[in-house]
Design an enzyme around this catalytic site. Sequence first.
Site, PDB file in Angstrom:
ATOM      1  N   ASP A   1       0.849  -1.195   0.000  1.00 27.17           N
ATOM      2  CA  ASP A   1       0.000   0.000   0.000  1.00 27.17           C
ATOM      3  C   ASP A   1       0.884   1.245   0.000  1.00 27.17           C
ATOM      4  OD1 ASP A   1      -1.911   1.925   0.420  1.00 27.17           O
ATOM      5  OD2 ASP A   1      -2.133   1.496   2.568  1.00 27.17           O
TER       6      ASP A   1
ATOM      7  N   ASN B   1      -0.456   4.538  -0.185  1.00 27.26           N
ATOM      8  CA  ASN B   1      -1.089   5.791   0.258  1.00 27.26           C
ATOM      9  C   ASN B   1      -1.792   5.698   1.616  1.00 27.26           C
ATOM     10  OD1 ASN B   1      -3.196   4.208  -0.451  1.00 27.26           O
ATOM     11  ND2 ASN B   1      -4.165   5.624  -1.871  1.00 27.26           N
TER      12      ASN B   1
ATOM     13  N   ASP C   1      -4.174   3.828   2.802  1.00 21.59           N
ATOM     14  CA  ASP C   1      -5.602   3.526   2.980  1.00 21.59           C
ATOM     15  C   ASP C   1      -5.835   2.069   3.376  1.00 21.59           C
ATOM     16  OD1 ASP C   1      -5.107   2.186   0.648  1.00 21.59           O
ATOM     17  OD2 ASP C   1      -6.654   3.181  -0.550  1.00 21.59           O
TER      18      ASP C   1
ATOM     19  N   ASP D   1      -1.831  -1.187  -3.776  1.00 20.84           N
ATOM     20  CA  ASP D   1      -2.163  -0.433  -4.990  1.00 20.84           C
ATOM     21  C   ASP D   1      -1.033  -0.514  -6.016  1.00 20.84           C
ATOM     22  OD1 ASP D   1      -0.256   1.384  -3.945  1.00 20.84           O
ATOM     23  OD2 ASP D   1      -1.826   2.322  -2.739  1.00 20.84           O
TER      24      ASP D   1
ATOM     25  N   ASP E   1      -4.981 -10.316 -15.611  1.00 24.60           N
ATOM     26  CA  ASP E   1      -6.022 -11.296 -15.282  1.00 24.60           C
ATOM     27  C   ASP E   1      -7.333 -10.800 -15.874  1.00 24.60           C
ATOM     28  OD1 ASP E   1      -7.586 -13.221 -13.964  1.00 24.60           O
ATOM     29  OD2 ASP E   1      -6.377 -13.088 -12.146  1.00 24.60           O
TER      30      ASP E   1
ATOM     31  N   HIS F   1      -4.076 -17.225  -5.197  1.00 22.98           N
ATOM     32  CA  HIS F   1      -4.921 -16.448  -4.292  1.00 22.98           C
ATOM     33  C   HIS F   1      -6.173 -17.196  -3.844  1.00 22.98           C
ATOM     34  CE1 HIS F   1      -6.646 -16.181  -8.209  1.00 22.98           C
ATOM     35  NE2 HIS F   1      -7.759 -15.698  -7.697  1.00 22.98           N
TER      36      HIS F   1
HETATM   37  C1  GLC Z   1     -11.566 -17.843 -10.200  1.00 19.59           C
HETATM   38  C2  GLC Z   1     -10.740 -16.894  -9.372  1.00 19.59           C
HETATM   39  C3  GLC Z   1     -11.429 -16.709  -8.065  1.00 19.59           C
HETATM   40  C4  GLC Z   1     -12.781 -16.125  -8.311  1.00 19.59           C
HETATM   41  C5  GLC Z   1     -13.584 -16.959  -9.309  1.00 19.59           C
HETATM   42  C6  GLC Z   1     -14.747 -16.189  -9.840  1.00 19.59           C
HETATM   43  O1  GLC Z   1     -11.639 -19.109  -9.668  1.00 19.59           O
HETATM   44  O2  GLC Z   1      -9.437 -17.370  -9.264  1.00 19.59           O
HETATM   45  O3  GLC Z   1     -10.692 -15.906  -7.187  1.00 19.59           O
HETATM   46  O4  GLC Z   1     -13.517 -16.050  -7.122  1.00 19.59           O
HETATM   47  O5  GLC Z   1     -12.819 -17.307 -10.425  1.00 19.59           O
HETATM   48  O6  GLC Z   1     -14.325 -15.161 -10.664  1.00 19.59           O
END
Ligand code: GLC
Length: 538
Positions: A21, A23, A25, A29, A98, A310
């Site tokens: 981060d 800034n 918040d 970012d 992405d 993630h």
């Molecule tokens: C994919 C992403 C996930 C998201 C899902 C819906 O599996 O990696 O994080 O919740 O798609 O977009």
Amino acid sequence: MTRKWWHDVVVYQIYPRSFMDSNGDGVGDLKGIISKLDYLKDLGIGAIWLSPINKSPNVDNGYDISDYYDIMDDFGTISDMRTLVDEMHSRNIKLIMDLVLNHTSDEHYWFKEAKKGRNNKYRDYYIWRDKPNEIESNFGGSAWEYDKYSNQYYFHLHDKRQPDLNWENPLLRKDIEKMINFWLDFGVDGFRFDVIDLIGKEVDNLITKNGPKLHEYLQELNRNTFGKRDVLTVGETWGATPEIAMLYSNPNRNELNMVFQFEVISLDKKEGGHKWDLAPLDFMKFKKSFSKWQTCLYGKGWNSIFGNNHDLPRMVSRWGNDKEYRVESAKMLATMLHMQMGTPYIYQGEEIGMTNVKFDSIDDYNDIECLTMYKERMQQGYNIEEIMNSIYVKGRDNARTPMQWSSGKNASFTEGIPWLKINENYKEINVEQALNDKDSIYYYYKDLINLRKKYDAIKYGEFKLILEENKEVFAYTRTYKNEQLLVICNFYEDTTEIIVPREFLGKDYSILISNYKEKTSLEEKIKLRPYESIVYKL
Ligand code: GLC
């Protein structure tokens, strides 16, 4: 095989909300990312996969896009994005964006219009029916949401605020192409396509994954957008078998370069159950699965290699030992993955061995999938300990706690209040510590990344599983022309002994990498220490 830039590059995934981060918040970012590019350059990665940075109301942290052409307010502006791309390119780092093409946010202009009525120009950009059927959302509950105004139901495979796009509509497909070309012209070097195996769905036939027109759509997209450029494309495909993966990634078919497949990821859940229904990992299946993917795609497609992202718990907590052998087991897992063929992906924090987190209260969790499950299972009368335990083991917030940069305030992630609590082990596990310790996991990853650049056997060698029936050790060879690597990983905390097959003995060899200082020499009988891994070059 024609050589491509992504054959020896390691990709680093950034979850921008949790990276850095700038800034105060409390939310990471783009400027924060820019400030850490030198750190990433030093690690040696060649590309960054940025989880979604487009405008979004953040129901699913950016995986619900409300404007594909703009940047999320929390993350910055389009001009910050320009700077980020330029700063990355000046360091010879490529950017993989992405893109969520299966659905949008319900706040996207198209959906707002579509909701205005059955005759609206954008109505058919989404999937509407008079009656729902039994298809369920991946996040739980029905996949249909009633719209009072038009007296119809719309389809959503994730949250109801993530309506699915109707890929059967050629106008939608044209709009998607236009947008992809916009980002290509902007200078991005590739795409990770979110849940791409869902776009060919036929809801009336109860088909969601791998629909009949999926590959036709991808070939069309390839032809009209990225096919003409030298970019990396990777699709997220929860339902891929090696045969299906070959359809996507066979270069002659002009679809994608590779897919993420999740076979091993599903080996620690009860059969037929949901990911939350925990079961111990079946190690024999785990080895066989990796081996199958490595051999099936050899010369016919390309693998992506990963143990974290993630959506997944931290690999060292899941398959390793995040207590007394955190460093050894993190290095062993990295060796096991990085010596395989394909493009490796490192998820932020993996390179310093970040672990899962345990928050006492459900109020400290943020992830929509986990909160939906919690609510549902509480209503169904599950016991709360069992629910929380599933979250501790499998919850997506395990991967999303802020990056641990130092032992200082808020792990130096933010000057403000972090959007998600920081894992309290940041005092011991952080980048500053890793950079000051020459035996850290960080430097081990750096070595692995360099080895891939140097050795063709790592990039292109044929994979062969050895010691197949051994229940503790994952061992394999990689062979390319006259270069052979022997990779041996003890997966457990007990010392174990193996008998090395004769064919590897009595030759000159060197050790490329090992996670113990005192190196184990290659002999007929080898004693492997807890989580020991070693790579011999013959
Ligand atoms: C994919 C992403 C996930 C998201 C899902 C819906 O599996 O990696 O994080 O919740 O798609 O977009």
